[in-house]
Structures are given as C-alpha cells and as structure tokens.
Design a protein around this motif. Structure first.
Motif, PDB file in Angstrom:
ATOM      1  N   LEU A 105       0.810  -1.219   0.000  1.00  0.00           N
ATOM      2  CA  LEU A 105       0.000   0.000   0.000  1.00  0.00           C
ATOM      3  C   LEU A 105       0.843   1.268   0.000  1.00  0.00           C
ATOM      4  CD1 LEU A 105      -2.973  -0.869   2.394  1.00  0.00           C
ATOM      5  CD2 LEU A 105      -2.976  -0.760  -0.109  1.00  0.00           C
ATOM      6  N   GLY A 106       2.130   1.132   0.337  1.00  0.00           N
ATOM      7  CA  GLY A 106       3.032   2.273   0.259  1.00  0.00           C
ATOM      8  C   GLY A 106       2.949   3.231   1.421  1.00  0.00           C
ATOM      9  N   GLU A 107       2.333   2.823   2.527  1.00  0.00           N
ATOM     10  CA  GLU A 107       2.254   3.681   3.706  1.00  0.00           C
ATOM     11  C   GLU A 107       1.866   2.854   4.926  1.00  0.00           C
ATOM     12  OE1 GLU A 107      -1.472   6.161   4.152  1.00  0.00           O
ATOM     13  OE2 GLU A 107      -1.492   5.917   1.961  1.00  0.00           O
ATOM     14  N   GLU A 108       1.771   3.519   6.067  1.00  0.00           N
ATOM     15  CA  GLU A 108       1.320   2.856   7.278  1.00  0.00           C
ATOM     16  C   GLU A 108      -0.102   2.358   7.071  1.00  0.00           C
ATOM     17  OE1 GLU A 108       1.534   0.919   9.891  1.00  0.00           O
ATOM     18  OE2 GLU A 108       3.049   2.306  10.671  1.00  0.00           O
ATOM     19  N   VAL A 109      -0.485   1.294   7.785  1.00  0.00           N
ATOM     20  CA  VAL A 109      -1.805   0.701   7.583  1.00  0.00           C
ATOM     21  C   VAL A 109      -2.529   0.534   8.906  1.00  0.00           C
ATOM     22  CG1 VAL A 109      -1.046  -0.531   5.520  1.00  0.00           C
ATOM     23  CG2 VAL A 109      -0.952  -1.689   7.743  1.00  0.00           C
ATOM     24  N   SER A 110      -3.839   0.385   8.825  1.00  0.00           N
ATOM     25  CA  SER A 110      -4.660   0.073   9.989  1.00  0.00           C
ATOM     26  C   SER A 110      -5.425  -1.211   9.725  1.00  0.00           C
ATOM     27  CB  SER A 110      -5.635   1.217  10.300  1.00  0.00           C
ATOM     28  OG  SER A 110      -6.512   1.441   9.213  1.00  0.00           O
ATOM     29  N   PHE A 111      -5.625  -1.984  10.783  1.00  0.00           N
ATOM     30  CA  PHE A 111      -6.420  -3.204  10.680  1.00  0.00           C
ATOM     31  C   PHE A 111      -7.889  -2.821  10.531  1.00  0.00           C
ATOM     32  CE2 PHE A 111      -8.931  -6.505  12.883  1.00  0.00           C
ATOM     33  CZ  PHE A 111      -8.586  -7.616  12.118  1.00  0.00           C
ATOM     34  N   PHE A 112      -8.560  -3.411   9.554  1.00  0.00           N
ATOM     35  CA  PHE A 112      -9.979  -3.134   9.322  1.00  0.00           C
ATOM     36  C   PHE A 112     -10.844  -4.232   9.946  1.00  0.00           C
ATOM     37  CE2 PHE A 112     -13.431  -2.914   5.790  1.00  0.00           C
ATOM     38  CZ  PHE A 112     -14.332  -2.362   6.682  1.00  0.00           C
ATOM     39  N   HIS A 113     -10.674  -5.459   9.474  1.00  0.00           N
ATOM     40  CA  HIS A 113     -11.400  -6.569  10.090  1.00  0.00           C
ATOM     41  C   HIS A 113     -10.784  -7.896   9.688  1.00  0.00           C
ATOM     42  CE1 HIS A 113     -13.728  -6.435   6.183  1.00  0.00           C
ATOM     43  NE2 HIS A 113     -13.572  -7.737   6.308  1.00  0.00           N
ATOM     44  N   GLY A 114     -11.187  -8.935  10.405  1.00  0.00           N
ATOM     45  CA  GLY A 114     -10.795 -10.294  10.074  1.00  0.00           C
ATOM     46  C   GLY A 114     -12.036 -11.150   9.930  1.00  0.00           C
ATOM     47  N   LYS A 115     -11.930 -12.211   9.154  1.00  0.00           N
ATOM     48  CA  LYS A 115     -13.061 -13.125   9.012  1.00  0.00           C
ATOM     49  C   LYS A 115     -12.571 -14.508   8.619  1.00  0.00           C
ATOM     50  CE  LYS A 115     -14.080 -11.111   4.425  1.00  0.00           C
ATOM     51  NZ  LYS A 115     -13.649  -9.707   4.481  1.00  0.00           N
ATOM     52  N   VAL A 116     -13.332 -15.496   9.000  1.00  0.00           N
ATOM     53  CA  VAL A 116     -13.076 -16.880   8.608  1.00  0.00           C
ATOM     54  C   VAL A 116     -14.235 -17.342   7.747  1.00  0.00           C
ATOM     55  CG1 VAL A 116     -12.839 -19.261   9.415  1.00  0.00           C
ATOM     56  CG2 VAL A 116     -11.668 -17.417  10.621  1.00  0.00           C
ATOM     57  N   MET A 117     -13.908 -17.839   6.553  1.00  0.00           N
ATOM     58  CA  MET A 117     -14.900 -18.401   5.632  1.00  0.00           C
ATOM     59  C   MET A 117     -14.874 -19.916   5.772  1.00  0.00           C
ATOM     60  SD  MET A 117     -16.077 -15.773   3.792  1.00  0.00           S
ATOM     61  CE  MET A 117     -15.621 -14.184   3.099  1.00  0.00           C
ATOM     62  N   MET A 118     -16.043 -20.502   5.925  1.00  0.00           N
ATOM     63  CA  MET A 118     -16.128 -21.951   6.113  1.00  0.00           C
ATOM     64  C   MET A 118     -17.045 -22.564   5.058  1.00  0.00           C
ATOM     65  SD  MET A 118     -16.377 -21.772  10.268  1.00  0.00           S
ATOM     66  CE  MET A 118     -17.140 -20.140  10.221  1.00  0.00           C
ATOM     67  N   LYS A 119     -16.418 -23.181   4.052  1.00  0.00           N
ATOM     68  CA  LYS A 119     -17.175 -23.914   3.033  1.00  0.00           C
ATOM     69  C   LYS A 119     -17.106 -25.396   3.386  1.00  0.00           C
ATOM     70  CE  LYS A 119     -16.877 -21.093  -1.108  1.00  0.00           C
ATOM     71  NZ  LYS A 119     -16.667 -21.145  -2.553  1.00  0.00           N
ATOM     72  N   GLU A 120     -18.147 -25.873   4.009  1.00  0.00           N
ATOM     73  CA  GLU A 120     -18.117 -27.253   4.472  1.00  0.00           C
ATOM     74  C   GLU A 120     -18.319 -28.230   3.315  1.00  0.00           C
ATOM     75  OE1 GLU A 120     -20.988 -27.240   7.619  1.00  0.00           O
ATOM     76  OE2 GLU A 120     -19.550 -26.379   9.038  1.00  0.00           O
ATOM     77  N   ALA A 121     -17.790 -29.432   3.484  1.00  0.00           N
ATOM     78  CA  ALA A 121     -17.840 -30.446   2.435  1.00  0.00           C
ATOM     79  C   ALA A 121     -19.272 -30.690   1.965  1.00  0.00           C
ATOM     80  CB  ALA A 121     -17.233 -31.744   2.959  1.00  0.00           C
ATOM     81  N   ARG A 122     -19.453 -30.669   0.650  1.00  0.00           N
ATOM     82  CA  ARG A 122     -20.710 -30.977  -0.029  1.00  0.00           C
ATOM     83  C   ARG A 122     -21.814 -29.943   0.145  1.00  0.00           C
ATOM     84  NH1 ARG A 122     -19.923 -34.389  -4.166  1.00  0.00           N
ATOM     85  NH2 ARG A 122     -18.413 -36.011  -3.588  1.00  0.00           N
ATOM     86  N   THR A 123     -21.702 -29.088   1.134  1.00  0.00           N
ATOM     87  CA  THR A 123     -22.800 -28.150   1.410  1.00  0.00           C
ATOM     88  C   THR A 123     -22.399 -26.681   1.313  1.00  0.00           C
ATOM     89  OG1 THR A 123     -22.324 -28.166   3.799  1.00  0.00           O
ATOM     90  CG2 THR A 123     -23.884 -29.820   2.960  1.00  0.00           C
ATOM     91  N   GLY A 124     -21.102 -26.398   1.254  1.00  0.00           N
ATOM     92  CA  GLY A 124     -20.635 -25.013   1.265  1.00  0.00           C
ATOM     93  C   GLY A 124     -21.025 -24.261   0.011  1.00  0.00           C
ATOM     94  N   GLY A 125     -21.624 -23.090   0.180  1.00  0.00           N
ATOM     95  CA  GLY A 125     -22.129 -22.319  -0.949  1.00  0.00           C
ATOM     96  C   GLY A 125     -21.061 -21.511  -1.664  1.00  0.00           C
ATOM     97  N   ALA A 126     -21.454 -20.981  -2.808  1.00  0.00           N
ATOM     98  CA  ALA A 126     -20.571 -20.160  -3.638  1.00  0.00           C
ATOM     99  C   ALA A 126     -20.568 -18.713  -3.148  1.00  0.00           C
ATOM    100  CB  ALA A 126     -21.040 -20.209  -5.091  1.00  0.00           C
TER     101      ALA A 126
END
Length: 245
Positions: free
Chosen positions: A86-107
C-alpha cells in the motif's frame, strides 16, 4: 519474509500476489483447533446464502484481542508486506473466517471488496485483503477465482444476488472476455494478497473435504473512513509483532 521489488510490481500489474508458507503447520493447526473447538469463530459465525440456496458460513470481527487470529493479523510477516504493497502505514480493518463445508458449502458471487467497503465510508480504494488457506484450496472444493488485472477497472456497481452483494452480471460477462481467469489453488499456510478492486468469486464446495480460509483486511492509515453523519472515524496504525512463546 519481505516482498521484493519484483513482487510489488507484479501485485500492481495483476492485482494479486500469492506467497507460500506465510504460516507454519503448527499455526494452521491452532486455527483449525479454534474453528472446531468453539472459539471466536463459533461465537460470531453466520450463514450467507448463495444464488442456489447453498450456505457459506462466515465469522467476522473488527477487534484485535489475544487469540490466534489477532496474532496472525499483527504478524510482521503480514503487516510489513501490506505496508509495502500500500506504500504507507496501515490500519487493521477486520478479520473473518470463511467456512465452506464439504458438499454443502455455498458459492460466493463475483464481487469487489471495495464494492462493500465504499458504503462503509472509506473514501479511497487504498485497501487490501490477505487470504490465507487453512485447508487445501482446489478447483473441486471451490477455491478463489480472480480476473487478473481487473482491479484497474475501478469500483463497479454491486447488486443483491441471493443473500449476497455481487457485481452486475453484464459487467462480469464483459470483463471475463478481457481478463484472464486464474484459479487460486493454495496449500495451507499460503497467503494471497489482493487489491480491494480485484474481481473475485468462488464456486460451491462439491468435494468431500472442507475448504476453510482466514481473511485479514487492512486500509491505508491515511484513507479516511466517514460515519453515516459524515464525521471521520479514527483508526490506530496496525502494530506488527512477532509471535511470542
């Protein structure tokens, strides 16, 4: 673990950069343990429907605490490279975990991250996501798919598609004719750094294996974020620390 000048030029040209072995096997095991053991991800998880009605699970937070996710988000292996991109100091915005479970995880439909974040008050697209594979990511289990160089189109209009916010299908059809589609198959611990205007999506998980990922999002510190009443919100610079035993 710092990016090279060549890496930075590639990121600016393509809108993304894949870096292997950013996190160790032990660190990935700790993330899996948190997901499966009822940690922060279980406390904040919600389901999002795709156009077909399949569900992708998502856990989201904006706070840095003392867990594995915050340790990863403030690791110098991540933060110092985000500063370089980014070429400058940064700030944390957010974090997330995506969970696409076997056979059922959506697009996840085609979209730009800034398509969401613009409406959250950020004035400029000086923002980045760092996508970390927790499980092996393959075409069969719905790995991330990107349009190489599409970040240069700028922010596109986004619409509601199923339970998601997605880019206008007509624009996507035109973009797919002009930009190379790249399937981002990844090993656990690898990280994909990508521009907030890069068009990306992922298919449903039709395999017998989970496809889970951790995403850390940052803004340039000098990028104002306005509240709904027009006042500027303040964010602290993101610290960069090494893991402590």
């Amino acid at each position: 673990m710092l990016l090279t000048y060549k890496d930075i030029e590639q990121y600016r040209r393509d809108g993304f950069l894949l870096v292997e072995n950013v996190f160790s096997d032990k660190e990935i095991e700790t993330m899996v343990s948190d997901i499966e053991g009822g940690g922060r991800t279980a406390a904040s998880a919600m389901s999002v429907n795709d156009e077909s009605g399949k569900k992708a699970k998502l856990a989201y937070w904006e706070e840095l605490t003392d867990d594995i996710w915050s340790a990863a988000s403030t690791s110098s292996r991540v933060v110092n490279n985000v500063r370089m991109l980014l070429g400058e100091e940064v700030s944390f915005f957010h974090g997330k975990v995506m969970m696409k479970e076997a056979r059922t995880g959506g697009a996840w439909e085609w979209h730009q991250d800034y398509g969401y974040w613009y409406d959250q008050g950020f004035l400029f697209p000086h923002m980045i996501s760092v996508f970390v594979a927790i499980d092996p990511a393959t075409k069969l289990n719905g790995c991330l798919r990107v349009l190489k160089g599409s970040h240069k189109m700028g922010r596109l209009t986004h619409l509601q598609v199923g339970g998601q916010t997605a880019t206008d299908p007509a624009r996507i059809a035109a973009a797919e004719k002009r930009f190379e589609t790249v399937y981002c198959e990844m090993k656990p611990g690898s990280a994909l750094f990508f521009d907030c205007n890069l068009l990306h999506c992922s298919a449903s998980n039709d395999s017998d294996h989970h496809r889970r990922s951790f995403i850390m999002c940052y803004s340039a510190w000098g990028n104002p974020q306005l509240s709904k009443d027009g006042n500027q919100l303040f964010r602290e610079p993101c610290p960069a620390i090494e893991k402590r035993n």
